[in-house]
Design a protein around this motif. Structure first.
Motif: not given
Length: 72
Positions: A48-49, A56-57, A63-68
């Motif tokens: 995360l760091t 993060f944006s 929302p409620s969906r994976p980024l990948v």
């Protein structure tokens, strides 16, 4: 299981606590309003760091969906 810590603002409420597993300690992150939760190992927390504010944006923007997306 460790003592829960709640962090909240006008947009969200999150509860975190340390949990011990046979593979070591994890951080349990729960969203009481949605019932969603995840456990993160130390390496995942460190990752995360490494992220930029844009990452993060992107996560908050979907929302409620994976980024990948997961492969079938």
């Amino acid at each position: 299981m460790g003592e829960a810590i709640t962090i909240a603002n006008e947009f969200s409420e999150i509860r975190v606590r340390r949990v011990d597993t046979r593979n070591g300690s994890r951080l349990l992150v729960e969203a009481p309003r949605t019932g969603q939760w995840v456990t993160l190992c130390p390496l995942e927390l460190e990752a995360l760091t490494w992220q930029s504010p844009e990452t993060f944006s992107a996560m908050i923007g979907n929302p409620s969906r994976p980024l990948v997306p997961e492969e079938d």
